[in-house]
Design a protein around this motif. Structure first.
Motif, PDB file in Angstrom:
ATOM      1  N   ASP A 164      -3.534   8.027  -7.315  1.00 27.36           N
ATOM      2  CA  ASP A 164      -3.298   7.419  -8.633  1.00 27.36           C
ATOM      3  C   ASP A 164      -4.628   7.281  -9.373  1.00 27.36           C
ATOM      4  OD1 ASP A 164      -1.957   6.136 -10.719  1.00 27.36           O
ATOM      5  OD2 ASP A 164      -2.096   4.151  -9.777  1.00 27.36           O
ATOM      6  N   PRO A 165      -5.277   8.403  -9.706  1.00 30.23           N
ATOM      7  CA  PRO A 165      -6.636   8.335 -10.249  1.00 30.23           C
ATOM      8  C   PRO A 165      -6.754   7.605 -11.579  1.00 30.23           C
ATOM      9  CG  PRO A 165      -5.738  10.562 -10.420  1.00 30.23           C
ATOM     10  CD  PRO A 165      -4.798   9.791  -9.541  1.00 30.23           C
ATOM     11  N   ASP A 166      -5.684   7.573 -12.368  1.00 32.03           N
ATOM     12  CA  ASP A 166      -5.732   6.869 -13.656  1.00 32.03           C
ATOM     13  C   ASP A 166      -5.034   5.515 -13.616  1.00 32.03           C
ATOM     14  OD1 ASP A 166      -3.117   7.692 -13.440  1.00 32.03           O
ATOM     15  OD2 ASP A 166      -3.100   8.876 -15.285  1.00 32.03           O
ATOM     16  N   ARG A 201       0.079   0.502 -12.486  1.00 34.33           N
ATOM     17  CA  ARG A 201       0.420  -0.306 -13.659  1.00 34.33           C
ATOM     18  C   ARG A 201       1.927  -0.402 -13.837  1.00 34.33           C
ATOM     19  NH1 ARG A 201      -4.108   2.295 -16.169  1.00 34.33           N
ATOM     20  NH2 ARG A 201      -2.718   3.786 -17.212  1.00 34.33           N
ATOM     21  N   MET A 202       2.642   0.703 -13.638  1.00 36.93           N
ATOM     22  CA  MET A 202       4.106   0.663 -13.749  1.00 36.93           C
ATOM     23  C   MET A 202       4.701  -0.261 -12.695  1.00 36.93           C
ATOM     24  SD  MET A 202       5.394   4.540 -14.644  1.00 36.93           S
ATOM     25  CE  MET A 202       4.897   5.175 -13.044  1.00 36.93           C
ATOM     26  N   LEU A 203       4.187  -0.168 -11.478  1.00 34.63           N
ATOM     27  CA  LEU A 203       4.735  -0.993 -10.400  1.00 34.63           C
ATOM     28  C   LEU A 203       4.406  -2.464 -10.619  1.00 34.63           C
ATOM     29  CD1 LEU A 203       6.291  -1.039  -7.776  1.00 34.63           C
ATOM     30  CD2 LEU A 203       4.151  -0.587  -6.548  1.00 34.63           C
ATOM     31  N   VAL A 204       3.188  -2.754 -11.052  1.00 32.74           N
ATOM     32  CA  VAL A 204       2.810  -4.141 -11.348  1.00 32.74           C
ATOM     33  C   VAL A 204       3.733  -4.727 -12.407  1.00 32.74           C
ATOM     34  CG1 VAL A 204       1.052  -5.586 -12.449  1.00 32.74           C
ATOM     35  CG2 VAL A 204       0.404  -4.014 -10.615  1.00 32.74           C
ATOM     36  N   ALA A 205       3.997  -3.968 -13.468  1.00 31.14           N
ATOM     37  CA  ALA A 205       4.862  -4.466 -14.546  1.00 31.14           C
ATOM     38  C   ALA A 205       6.272  -4.735 -14.040  1.00 31.14           C
ATOM     39  CB  ALA A 205       4.887  -3.461 -15.692  1.00 31.14           C
ATOM     40  N   SER A 235       0.859  -1.182   0.000  1.00 29.59           N
ATOM     41  CA  SER A 235       0.000   0.000   0.000  1.00 29.59           C
ATOM     42  C   SER A 235       0.895   1.233   0.000  1.00 29.59           C
ATOM     43  CB  SER A 235      -0.908   0.002   1.234  1.00 29.59           C
ATOM     44  OG  SER A 235      -1.741  -1.145   1.248  1.00 29.59           O
ATOM     45  N   ALA A 236       0.864   1.984  -1.079  1.00 31.90           N
ATOM     46  CA  ALA A 236       1.820   3.077  -1.263  1.00 31.90           C
ATOM     47  C   ALA A 236       1.718   4.138  -0.174  1.00 31.90           C
ATOM     48  CB  ALA A 236       1.618   3.716  -2.627  1.00 31.90           C
ATOM     49  N   LEU A 237       0.525   4.371   0.361  1.00 35.14           N
ATOM     50  CA  LEU A 237       0.335   5.375   1.410  1.00 35.14           C
ATOM     51  C   LEU A 237       0.144   4.761   2.784  1.00 35.14           C
ATOM     52  CD1 LEU A 237      -2.053   7.882  -0.410  1.00 35.14           C
ATOM     53  CD2 LEU A 237       0.446   7.901  -0.289  1.00 35.14           C
ATOM     54  N   GLY A 238       0.327   3.451   2.883  1.00 32.17           N
ATOM     55  CA  GLY A 238       0.126   2.769   4.153  1.00 32.17           C
ATOM     56  C   GLY A 238      -1.301   2.263   4.309  1.00 32.17           C
ATOM     57  N   GLN A 239      -1.446   1.241   5.129  1.00 37.10           N
ATOM     58  CA  GLN A 239      -2.737   0.573   5.291  1.00 37.10           C
ATOM     59  C   GLN A 239      -3.828   1.478   5.855  1.00 37.10           C
ATOM     60  OE1 GLN A 239      -3.979  -2.622   4.650  1.00 37.10           O
ATOM     61  NE2 GLN A 239      -2.202  -2.744   3.321  1.00 37.10           N
ATOM     62  N   THR A 245      -4.464   2.415  -3.886  1.00 37.39           N
ATOM     63  CA  THR A 245      -3.024   2.667  -3.766  1.00 37.39           C
ATOM     64  C   THR A 245      -2.217   1.379  -3.650  1.00 37.39           C
ATOM     65  OG1 THR A 245      -3.038   2.768  -1.341  1.00 37.39           O
ATOM     66  CG2 THR A 245      -3.516   4.819  -2.529  1.00 37.39           C
ATOM     67  N   SER A 246      -2.825   0.241  -3.892  1.00 35.51           N
ATOM     68  CA  SER A 246      -2.153  -1.022  -3.549  1.00 35.51           C
ATOM     69  C   SER A 246      -1.988  -1.951  -4.736  1.00 35.51           C
ATOM     70  CB  SER A 246      -2.930  -1.751  -2.447  1.00 35.51           C
ATOM     71  OG  SER A 246      -4.211  -2.116  -2.899  1.00 35.51           O
ATOM     72  N   ILE A 247      -0.986  -2.822  -4.616  1.00 34.00           N
ATOM     73  CA  ILE A 247      -0.863  -3.969  -5.508  1.00 34.00           C
ATOM     74  C   ILE A 247      -0.795  -5.219  -4.642  1.00 34.00           C
ATOM     75  CG2 ILE A 247       0.342  -2.574  -7.236  1.00 34.00           C
ATOM     76  CD1 ILE A 247       2.870  -4.276  -6.594  1.00 34.00           C
ATOM     77  N   ASP A 248      -1.291  -6.328  -5.189  1.00 34.18           N
ATOM     78  CA  ASP A 248      -1.366  -7.601  -4.480  1.00 34.18           C
ATOM     79  C   ASP A 248      -0.521  -8.634  -5.206  1.00 34.18           C
ATOM     80  OD1 ASP A 248      -3.246  -6.523  -2.683  1.00 34.18           O
ATOM     81  OD2 ASP A 248      -4.905  -7.041  -4.020  1.00 34.18           O
TER      82      ASP A 248
END
Length: 269
Positions: free
Chosen positions: A169-171, A176-180, A154-158, A197-200
């Motif tokens: 990150d509204p768009d 997407r960059m971080l996932v890639a 979570s980029a801004l914390g839980q 704000t998160s990736i899993d």
């Protein structure tokens, strides 16, 4: 063709005719992020469990389902008709009554990551987030959470406030960059966008598509008979895999929309 239906535009009579179960996302669908369901939502959610089968399918950990849903409804719901599928469906809980009459929530399965994979995932998300300028200096709570069957960044914390999450990150470009980037480090795992704000990161196939297929299998119904309600039903959103799986996808914008959806649904059940 994948269809996503806005809650306000539904033909509720047709919906009820074909529906076999209703599944909900949790954060920003049943409740505000990390907050318990409202009193009004609790009333209608509990009532729905006495009318039909109900599932909660969320990227959050089981403990959040407890604090946001189970603690709110107490014993008012028909828990035998509830299916809890946290961490993107990689875990599954049902209500179990022991021989002595005592009930408890029992974990039916857990597709956990290995310790090696959890360490590698945590190292990758921190390294790539720093490289991409996404390791924020101001955060609310922990950035990286080990949920056993899922690791979440979570980029801004839980505990970040919802307004901050929605504006970060509204768009979905940052995620997407971080996932890639993380996917290149961990090709044997599934890396996907989570909340605002998160990736899993989980084992391959562990998303809400898997969850609705598994729920359909358990219930002995077609996936199309499961209505899935979520706030992130856009392509790339973490609720969209349920639509891709063939569930009847309903898009809401907030718990207030979900409340109105439930009110219209309950009068027809």
């Amino acid at each position: 063709m994948i269809q996503v239906h806005a809650w306000a535009d539904l033909d509720y009579d047709v919906l009820v005719r074909d529906m076999r179960a209703v599944a909900f996302d949790l954060d920003n669908t049943l409740a505000s992020s990390k907050q318990p369901m409202s009193a009004a939502m609790t009333d209608r959610f509990a009532e729905l469990t006495h009318r039909t089968t109900v599932a909660v399918i969320t990227g959050g950990r089981y403990e959040l389902v407890v604090s946001q849903v189970l603690d709110a409804i107490g014993g008012r719901a028909d828990r035998s008709r509830m299916h809890l599928m946290p961490t993107g469906g990689s875990r599954y809980y049902r209500w179990h009554v022991d021989d002595d009459g005592c009930g408890r929530w029992k974990c039916v399965y857990a597709h956990d990551l290995s310790e090696t994979d959890r360490r590698a995932a945590a190292a990758s998300v921190e390294t790539r987030a720093r490289e991409l300028g996404l390791w924020e200096t101001r955060v609310w709570g922990e950035r990286i959470e080990d949920r056993g069957s899922q690791l979440t960044f979570s980029a801004l914390g839980q505990q970040a406030p919802e307004t901050a999450k929605r504006s970060w990150d509204p768009d979905d470009k940052k995620k997407r960059m971080l996932v890639a980037a993380v996917s290149r480090d961990l090709p044997h795992l599934k890396v996907r966008s989570g909340g605002y704000t998160s990736i899993d990161i989980s084992l391959p196939g562990m998303d809400k598509s898997f969850a609705v297929h598994e729920l359909a299998r358990v219930l002995g119904v077609e996936v199309g008979g499961i209505v899935f309600v979520g706030d992130r039903m856009n392509p790339g959103g973490n609720d969209y895999p349920a639509a891709e799986a063939g569930a009847y996808a309903v898009r809401v914008g907030s718990p207030d929309d979900t409340l109105r959806f439930l009110e219209r649904l309950l009068v027809r059940l």
